[in-house]
Design a protein around this motif. Sequence first.
Motif, PDB file in Angstrom:
ATOM      1  N   TYR A   1     -23.720   1.688  15.385  1.00  0.00           N
ATOM      2  CA  TYR A   1     -22.610   2.587  15.019  1.00  0.00           C
ATOM      3  C   TYR A   1     -21.511   1.858  14.249  1.00  0.00           C
ATOM      4  CZ  TYR A   1     -24.902   5.706  18.290  1.00  0.00           C
ATOM      5  OH  TYR A   1     -25.828   6.482  18.937  1.00  0.00           O
ATOM      6  N   ASP A   2     -21.864   0.807  13.542  1.00  0.00           N
ATOM      7  CA  ASP A   2     -20.922   0.073  12.705  1.00  0.00           C
ATOM      8  C   ASP A   2     -20.987   0.681  11.304  1.00  0.00           C
ATOM      9  OD1 ASP A   2     -19.212  -1.758  11.568  1.00  0.00           O
ATOM     10  OD2 ASP A   2     -20.663  -3.409  11.572  1.00  0.00           O
ATOM     11  N   VAL A   3     -20.445   1.898  11.169  1.00  0.00           N
ATOM     12  CA  VAL A   3     -20.639   2.671   9.953  1.00  0.00           C
ATOM     13  C   VAL A   3     -19.347   2.943   9.184  1.00  0.00           C
ATOM     14  CG1 VAL A   3     -22.752   3.758  10.769  1.00  0.00           C
ATOM     15  CG2 VAL A   3     -20.552   4.826  11.264  1.00  0.00           C
ATOM     16  N   LYS A   4     -18.256   2.351   9.607  1.00  0.00           N
ATOM     17  CA  LYS A   4     -16.980   2.579   8.927  1.00  0.00           C
ATOM     18  C   LYS A   4     -16.425   1.266   8.414  1.00  0.00           C
ATOM     19  CE  LYS A   4     -16.029   6.726  11.405  1.00  0.00           C
ATOM     20  NZ  LYS A   4     -15.156   7.561  12.153  1.00  0.00           N
ATOM     21  N   GLY A   5     -15.624   1.353   7.376  1.00  0.00           N
ATOM     22  CA  GLY A   5     -14.983   0.165   6.823  1.00  0.00           C
ATOM     23  C   GLY A   5     -15.632  -0.288   5.526  1.00  0.00           C
ATOM     24  N   ALA A   6     -15.001  -1.290   4.935  1.00  0.00           N
ATOM     25  CA  ALA A   6     -15.422  -1.786   3.624  1.00  0.00           C
ATOM     26  C   ALA A   6     -16.831  -2.374   3.649  1.00  0.00           C
ATOM     27  CB  ALA A   6     -14.428  -2.829   3.127  1.00  0.00           C
ATOM     28  N   GLU A   7     -17.195  -3.064   4.729  1.00  0.00           N
ATOM     29  CA  GLU A   7     -18.533  -3.661   4.797  1.00  0.00           C
ATOM     30  C   GLU A   7     -19.622  -2.593   4.850  1.00  0.00           C
ATOM     31  OE1 GLU A   7     -18.587  -6.388   8.052  1.00  0.00           O
ATOM     32  OE2 GLU A   7     -17.328  -7.849   7.014  1.00  0.00           O
ATOM     33  N   ALA A   8     -19.369  -1.504   5.559  1.00  0.00           N
ATOM     34  CA  ALA A   8     -20.345  -0.413   5.623  1.00  0.00           C
ATOM     35  C   ALA A   8     -20.482   0.263   4.263  1.00  0.00           C
ATOM     36  CB  ALA A   8     -19.938   0.600   6.690  1.00  0.00           C
ATOM     37  N   VAL A   9     -19.359   0.452   3.584  1.00  0.00           N
ATOM     38  CA  VAL A   9     -19.394   1.042   2.239  1.00  0.00           C
ATOM     39  C   VAL A   9     -20.182   0.128   1.303  1.00  0.00           C
ATOM     40  CG1 VAL A   9     -17.978   1.676   0.241  1.00  0.00           C
ATOM     41  CG2 VAL A   9     -17.279   2.371   2.538  1.00  0.00           C
ATOM     42  N   ALA A  10     -19.939  -1.176   1.389  1.00  0.00           N
ATOM     43  CA  ALA A  10     -20.640  -2.142   0.535  1.00  0.00           C
ATOM     44  C   ALA A  10     -22.142  -2.150   0.830  1.00  0.00           C
ATOM     45  CB  ALA A  10     -20.050  -3.536   0.725  1.00  0.00           C
ATOM     46  N   ALA A  11     -22.507  -2.038   2.106  1.00  0.00           N
ATOM     47  CA  ALA A  11     -23.935  -2.012   2.472  1.00  0.00           C
ATOM     48  C   ALA A  11     -24.613  -0.788   1.871  1.00  0.00           C
ATOM     49  CB  ALA A  11     -24.088  -2.019   3.993  1.00  0.00           C
ATOM     50  N   HIS A  12     -23.948   0.357   1.937  1.00  0.00           N
ATOM     51  CA  HIS A  12     -24.507   1.594   1.364  1.00  0.00           C
ATOM     52  C   HIS A  12     -24.645   1.467  -0.149  1.00  0.00           C
ATOM     53  CE1 HIS A  12     -24.652   5.798   0.042  1.00  0.00           C
ATOM     54  NE2 HIS A  12     -25.178   6.051   1.234  1.00  0.00           N
ATOM     55  N   GLU A  13     -23.613   0.964  -0.799  1.00  0.00           N
ATOM     56  CA  GLU A  13     -23.637   0.827  -2.258  1.00  0.00           C
ATOM     57  C   GLU A  13     -24.669  -0.191  -2.721  1.00  0.00           C
ATOM     58  OE1 GLU A  13     -19.578  -0.026  -3.270  1.00  0.00           O
ATOM     59  OE2 GLU A  13     -18.989   2.090  -3.111  1.00  0.00           O
ATOM     60  N   LYS A  14     -24.895  -1.242  -1.935  1.00  0.00           N
ATOM     61  CA  LYS A  14     -25.879  -2.264  -2.318  1.00  0.00           C
ATOM     62  C   LYS A  14     -27.267  -1.652  -2.414  1.00  0.00           C
ATOM     63  CE  LYS A  14     -27.710  -6.736  -1.569  1.00  0.00           C
ATOM     64  NZ  LYS A  14     -27.234  -8.023  -1.887  1.00  0.00           N
ATOM     65  N   VAL A  15     -27.627  -0.824  -1.430  1.00  0.00           N
ATOM     66  CA  VAL A  15     -28.942  -0.177  -1.483  1.00  0.00           C
ATOM     67  C   VAL A  15     -29.020   0.729  -2.705  1.00  0.00           C
ATOM     68  CG1 VAL A  15     -30.533   1.366  -0.297  1.00  0.00           C
ATOM     69  CG2 VAL A  15     -29.267  -0.333   1.010  1.00  0.00           C
ATOM     70  N   GLY A  16     -27.948   1.492  -2.959  1.00  0.00           N
ATOM     71  CA  GLY A  16     -27.932   2.365  -4.141  1.00  0.00           C
ATOM     72  C   GLY A  16     -28.105   1.589  -5.431  1.00  0.00           C
ATOM     73  N   THR A  17     -27.445   0.438  -5.544  1.00  0.00           N
ATOM     74  CA  THR A  17     -27.555  -0.407  -6.735  1.00  0.00           C
ATOM     75  C   THR A  17     -28.970  -0.949  -6.893  1.00  0.00           C
ATOM     76  OG1 THR A  17     -25.230  -1.038  -6.567  1.00  0.00           O
ATOM     77  CG2 THR A  17     -26.652  -2.490  -7.857  1.00  0.00           C
ATOM     78  N   LEU A  18     -29.560  -1.430  -5.809  1.00  0.00           N
ATOM     79  CA  LEU A  18     -30.927  -1.957  -5.875  1.00  0.00           C
ATOM     80  C   LEU A  18     -31.908  -0.864  -6.277  1.00  0.00           C
ATOM     81  CD1 LEU A  18     -30.830  -4.286  -2.758  1.00  0.00           C
ATOM     82  CD2 LEU A  18     -31.037  -5.007  -5.145  1.00  0.00           C
ATOM     83  N   CYS A  19     -31.715   0.330  -5.753  1.00  0.00           N
ATOM     84  CA  CYS A  19     -32.608   1.448  -6.109  1.00  0.00           C
ATOM     85  C   CYS A  19     -32.425   1.830  -7.579  1.00  0.00           C
ATOM     86  CB  CYS A  19     -32.349   2.644  -5.200  1.00  0.00           C
ATOM     87  SG  CYS A  19     -33.032   2.423  -3.550  1.00  0.00           S
TER      88      CYS A  19
END
Length: 156
Positions: free
Chosen positions: A133-151
């Motif tokens: 449940y570590d889904v809030k904050g800048a690190e969570a946003v960065a993790a989501h965006e990283k997958v989007g960028t790789l895709c």
Amino acid sequence: MTASAPVPPLPSTPPPPAVGGRAPSRWIAPLAAAVVAAGAGIGVGWLLWSGPDSAASGTGLDDAAADAAGACRAWSRVPPLSKVFSEDRSTSGSYFDRAAGAAALARSAALLDHRYDALDKALQNVTRRLQTYDVKGAEAVAAHEKVGTLCAELDG
């Protein structure tokens, strides 16, 4: 020596069944097993009859590319991590399962072709965040965006 009391006779009719209660628990496990078996049967059927040009039929590097593409297609329907968990449990479960499915496909792709290691690691990071449940904050946003960028790089 003392005599024991006589055993009372058995009732002539069985007691009436309970009315309006919950379903007997003895049916829950077989029902769950039937649902899992039906899902497995559908999956095997899809693999067998999907055709030679399907992503399910290949092996090796082509299969790795298909797995990575499938991971990205599933990921494209996952909202920002902070929105995965909501009041609607079925929607939350669907988002969580999509992310976990994408992570499983990325792992499969990376095992077959190391060009997909970064996608695998990024999705494993997202899965860990969802599980804790570590889904809030800048690190969570960065993790989501990283997958989007790789895709996005895979599509290019």
